[in-house]
Design a protein around this motif. Structure first.
Motif, PDB file in Angstrom:
ATOM      1  N   SER A 159      -9.252  -5.336  -3.152  1.00  0.00           N
ATOM      2  CA  SER A 159      -8.873  -3.634  -2.937  1.00  0.00           C
ATOM      3  C   SER A 159     -10.250  -3.280  -4.273  1.00  0.00           C
ATOM      4  CB  SER A 159      -7.654  -3.835  -3.219  1.00  0.00           C
ATOM      5  OG  SER A 159      -7.879  -1.646  -3.457  1.00  0.00           O
ATOM      6  N   ALA A 160      -9.576  -3.768  -5.789  1.00  0.00           N
ATOM      7  CA  ALA A 160     -10.457  -3.907  -6.924  1.00  0.00           C
ATOM      8  C   ALA A 160     -12.296  -3.392  -6.932  1.00  0.00           C
ATOM      9  CB  ALA A 160      -9.763  -4.015  -7.900  1.00  0.00           C
ATOM     10  N   ARG A 182      -2.602 -12.532 -13.544  1.00  0.00           N
ATOM     11  CA  ARG A 182      -1.647 -12.292 -12.772  1.00  0.00           C
ATOM     12  C   ARG A 182      -0.521 -13.098 -12.656  1.00  0.00           C
ATOM     13  NH1 ARG A 182      -3.612  -8.474  -9.146  1.00  0.00           N
ATOM     14  NH2 ARG A 182      -1.899  -9.451  -7.589  1.00  0.00           N
ATOM     15  N   ARG A 216      -2.113 -12.493   0.420  1.00  0.00           N
ATOM     16  CA  ARG A 216      -1.653 -11.190   0.623  1.00  0.00           C
ATOM     17  C   ARG A 216      -1.558 -10.972  -0.913  1.00  0.00           C
ATOM     18  NH1 ARG A 216       1.395 -13.915   4.833  1.00  0.00           N
ATOM     19  NH2 ARG A 216       0.816 -13.060   7.057  1.00  0.00           N
ATOM     20  N   ARG A 217      -0.943 -12.543  -1.584  1.00  0.00           N
ATOM     21  CA  ARG A 217      -0.196 -11.758  -3.037  1.00  0.00           C
ATOM     22  C   ARG A 217      -1.595 -11.094  -3.698  1.00  0.00           C
ATOM     23  NH1 ARG A 217       4.709 -14.636  -5.137  1.00  0.00           N
ATOM     24  NH2 ARG A 217       5.263 -15.232  -3.463  1.00  0.00           N
ATOM     25  N   HIS A 218      -2.822 -12.396  -4.363  1.00  0.00           N
ATOM     26  CA  HIS A 218      -2.849 -11.763  -4.812  1.00  0.00           C
ATOM     27  C   HIS A 218      -4.697 -11.800  -4.967  1.00  0.00           C
ATOM     28  CE1 HIS A 218      -1.039 -13.177  -7.940  1.00  0.00           C
ATOM     29  NE2 HIS A 218      -0.560 -14.581  -7.108  1.00  0.00           N
ATOM     30  N   ALA A 227      -5.808 -10.386  -1.499  1.00  0.00           N
ATOM     31  CA  ALA A 227      -6.251  -8.756  -1.096  1.00  0.00           C
ATOM     32  C   ALA A 227      -6.251  -7.771  -2.275  1.00  0.00           C
ATOM     33  CB  ALA A 227      -5.109  -8.354   0.018  1.00  0.00           C
ATOM     34  N   PRO A 228      -4.964  -7.978  -3.224  1.00  0.00           N
ATOM     35  CA  PRO A 228      -5.379  -6.400  -4.459  1.00  0.00           C
ATOM     36  C   PRO A 228      -6.473  -6.764  -5.251  1.00  0.00           C
ATOM     37  CG  PRO A 228      -2.985  -7.846  -4.212  1.00  0.00           C
ATOM     38  CD  PRO A 228      -3.757  -8.361  -3.637  1.00  0.00           C
ATOM     39  N   LEU A 229      -7.391  -8.010  -5.034  1.00  0.00           N
ATOM     40  CA  LEU A 229      -8.502  -8.296  -5.985  1.00  0.00           C
ATOM     41  C   LEU A 229     -10.200  -7.342  -5.545  1.00  0.00           C
ATOM     42  CD1 LEU A 229      -7.493 -11.251  -8.100  1.00  0.00           C
ATOM     43  CD2 LEU A 229      -7.488  -9.050  -8.658  1.00  0.00           C
TER      44      LEU A 229
END
Length: 307
Positions: free
Chosen positions: A112-113, A299, A104-106, A108-110
């Motif tokens: 997304s990018a 990050r 969730r923390r790392h 998923a955001p990556l």
């Protein structure tokens, strides 16, 4: 429907492990899945799977169709990715597994990018409490703590990490003295019951060059299978916590948690991205792991000592 559609349909059934799961994944009714599988078997003249609504067991013919079909679909994805790679684009499917908290923390955001850079790529992020077996579920990339025990998988370290012993100032005001790891037996320890590990056994190594190790069996009135819940309890002053640097570094920086036992430190727990070696790996997996390795650096602050 063409033969490639049938191959993809059967792969969905195999990944789901049941007709019910396949119906859910495909967004169609259970009866539609059952009828389509019957039509496929009728066309091929073989029984591919013995099934109930809850469980599916492949026949030898089903195992062959699944294995060869997966290879064919992967080859087609690779061909399209190779053609698109000249334009720095990727296409096809990418299946990624990670743990809940770190995912969730790392991750998923990556993702997304990464997805913004490659809009023709279909990405599935699967989060789980337990790391999957390396050869199960058909994942292209598995992110886990530690290197793989299997040489058929390549491990790329994406984050240097270590367990950190800490507690809130409110707890330390009235806590017993703490000079060695063995003193932890007199403390209220917040135990995270995760995976199949010996969760009540906390391991440490000396911070000097001698690398002396200590293992202490800890206990306390509060425990959970959720690490984030235990971090909240530590912030509320309920006891001593042993958590990963990536998870608590912000609380340590703010002073909400205080690092303990500077002469000792928790064992290394680096994160690696795993993907199949050799021809089993895909351009998508390698490019995604390259991206993870590069982008993860900013990050999480680096450990003061990572040796």
């Amino acid at each position: 429907m063409n033969h490639l559609d049938d191959l993809g349909f059967f792969q969905q059934i195999v990944r789901s492990g049941s007709l019910t799961g396949a119906a859910r994944g495909l967004g169609i009714s259970l009866s539609a899945v059952s009828k389509r599988l019957q039509r496929l078997e009728s066309r091929l003249g073989v029984t591919l799977a013995l099934r109930t609504t809850r469980r599916l067991t492949l026949t030898p013919e089903g195992e062959l169709y699944a294995a060869r079909g997966s290879a064919i679909l992967d080859d087609l994805d690779e061909l399209e990715s190779a053609l698109l790679s000249t334009q720095d684009l990727l296409a096809g499917h990418l299946r990624v597994n990670a743990s809940f908290g770190f995912g969730r923390r790392h991750v998923a955001p990556l993702i997304s990018a990464f997805a913004r850079r490659h809009p023709r790529l279909e990405i599935l992020l699967d989060l789980s409490s337990f790391p999957p077996h390396l050869d199960e579920h058909g994942f292209d990339v598995i992110i886990r703590v530690g290197e793989p025990p299997d040489a058929r998988w390549i491990a790329r370290r994406i984050l240097v990490n270590r367990r950190v012993l800490c507690a809130a100032p409110s707890y330390l005001q009235e806590a017993p003295s703490l000079h060695t790891p063995e003193d932890l037996i007199h403390h209220r320890c917040l135990v995270v019951r995760e995976n199949d590990s010996s969760y009540a056994q906390w391991r440490f190594e000396s911070a000097d060059d001698q690398r002396i190790t200590r293992t202490v069996r800890v206990g306390g009135p509060l425990s959970s299978n959720d690490a984030e819940a235990m971090t909240l309890l530590a912030l509320d002053g309920h006891g001593v916590l042993l958590r990963s640097w990536w998870d608590v570094h912000g609380h340590l920086d703010s002073g909400a948690l205080i690092p303990l036992l500077p002469e000792w430190r928790g064992v290394r727990a680096d994160f690696h991205a795993l993907y199949p070696a050799g021809h089993r790996s895909s351009v998508r997996a390698r490019r995604f792991v390259d991206f993870l390795e590069r982008e993860m650096r900013g990050r999480v602050p680096a450990l003061e000592r990572s040796d």
